[in-house]
Design a protein around this motif. Structure first.
Motif, short mmCIF file in Angstrom:
data_model
loop_
_atom_site.label_atom_id
_atom_site.label_comp_id
_atom_site.label_asym_id
_atom_site.label_seq_id
_atom_site.Cartn_x
_atom_site.Cartn_y
_atom_site.Cartn_z
N GLY A 60 -4.94 -0.09 13.58
CA GLY A 60 -4.80 0.29 12.18
C GLY A 60 -4.11 -0.81 11.41
O GLY A 60 -3.51 -1.72 12.00
N ARG A 114 -6.23 1.55 6.89
CA ARG A 114 -7.41 1.64 7.76
C ARG A 114 -6.99 1.99 9.17
O ARG A 114 -6.02 1.45 9.68
CB ARG A 114 -8.11 0.28 7.75
CG ARG A 114 -9.23 0.15 8.69
CD ARG A 114 -10.48 0.75 8.11
NE ARG A 114 -11.54 0.58 9.09
CZ ARG A 114 -12.56 1.37 9.19
NH1 ARG A 114 -12.68 2.38 8.38
NH2 ARG A 114 -13.48 1.17 10.09
N THR A 115 -7.72 2.90 9.80
CA THR A 115 -7.53 3.24 11.21
C THR A 115 -8.88 3.07 11.90
O THR A 115 -9.90 3.52 11.37
CB THR A 115 -7.04 4.70 11.38
OG1 THR A 115 -5.85 4.87 10.63
CG2 THR A 115 -6.76 5.01 12.83
N ARG A 116 -8.88 2.46 13.06
CA ARG A 116 -10.14 2.31 13.81
C ARG A 116 -10.70 3.69 14.13
O ARG A 116 -9.97 4.65 14.35
CB ARG A 116 -9.90 1.52 15.09
CG ARG A 116 -9.60 0.06 14.79
CD ARG A 116 -9.60 -0.75 16.01
NE ARG A 116 -10.98 -0.88 16.49
CZ ARG A 116 -11.30 -1.59 17.54
NH1 ARG A 116 -10.37 -2.21 18.23
NH2 ARG A 116 -12.54 -1.69 17.93
N TYR A 175 -9.36 6.09 16.72
CA TYR A 175 -7.99 6.56 16.55
C TYR A 175 -7.81 7.47 15.33
O TYR A 175 -6.70 7.88 15.03
CB TYR A 175 -7.04 5.37 16.44
CG TYR A 175 -6.88 4.65 17.75
CD1 TYR A 175 -5.84 4.96 18.63
CD2 TYR A 175 -7.78 3.66 18.14
CE1 TYR A 175 -5.70 4.31 19.83
CE2 TYR A 175 -7.65 3.01 19.35
CZ TYR A 175 -6.61 3.34 20.19
OH TYR A 175 -6.48 2.69 21.39
N ARG A 176 -8.89 7.77 14.64
CA ARG A 176 -8.79 8.62 13.45
C ARG A 176 -8.45 10.06 13.83
O ARG A 176 -8.79 10.53 14.90
CB ARG A 176 -10.09 8.58 12.66
CG ARG A 176 -10.30 7.23 12.03
CD ARG A 176 -11.53 7.19 11.18
NE ARG A 176 -11.78 5.80 10.79
CZ ARG A 176 -12.98 5.33 10.47
NH1 ARG A 176 -14.02 6.13 10.45
NH2 ARG A 176 -13.11 4.07 10.15
N VAL A 207 -2.20 8.38 13.18
CA VAL A 207 -1.87 6.97 12.98
C VAL A 207 -1.67 6.67 11.50
O VAL A 207 -0.67 6.06 11.11
CB VAL A 207 -2.96 6.05 13.59
CG1 VAL A 207 -2.70 4.59 13.25
CG2 VAL A 207 -3.05 6.25 15.09
N ALA A 208 -2.61 7.08 10.65
CA ALA A 208 -2.50 6.80 9.21
C ALA A 208 -1.30 7.50 8.60
O ALA A 208 -0.61 6.91 7.75
CB ALA A 208 -3.79 7.21 8.50
#
Length: 134
Positions: A42, A60-62, A65-66, A70-71
């Motif tokens: 991210g 942005r998060t890959r 990993y969404r 994470v975000a």
């Protein structure tokens, strides 16, 4: 690469809001990357609008990993960083395409509200603006 491909599929109106690496060489631009071991998963950037107002860019998060927090964790970190840097307002622009629905949900959950564009930004059918005090 993943992000560039997804944005290219949405068209040039979305791409024109992207930052280049050269943008980060200027004062008031900050970039953070989240890592899982040696893999970047991210990122987010902050860019100064005024001495008390900062813009959230490139959160942005890959894809893998969404929806794993994470975000949200990155946003909490950015709120703290922005306060430490002396800012009291954070704003952002995001797309109106359904691709950005989850992002808008996330921003609303973290206290952002829709607003008018700030100086230097233009409202279009493809972009909307959000802001919050921090």
């Amino acid at each position: 690469m993943e992000h560039a491909k997804e944005m290219a599929a949405l068209g040039s109106a979305v791409q024109e809001h992207a930052l280049s690496l050269d943008d980060f060489a200027t004062k008031g631009h900050h970039l953070w990357v989240v890592w899982d071991g040696n893999q970047p998963i991210g990122c987010a950037a902050l860019c100064e609008i005024s001495p008390t107002h900062i813009e959230l860019k490139s959160l942005r998060t890959r894809k893998a990993y969404r929806r794993k927090g994470v975000a949200s964790q990155l946003l909490q970190f950015l709120f703290q960083k922005a306060l430490l840097l002396g800012y009291d307002r954070m704003s952002l622009s995001t797309g109106t395409h359904e691709y950005f629905d989850a992002a808008r949900e996330l921003y609303i959950q973290h206290g952002f509200a829709f607003c008018l564009p700030w100086e230097g930004q233009n409202k279009t059918e493809q972009v909307e603006f959000m802001t919050r005090e921090i």
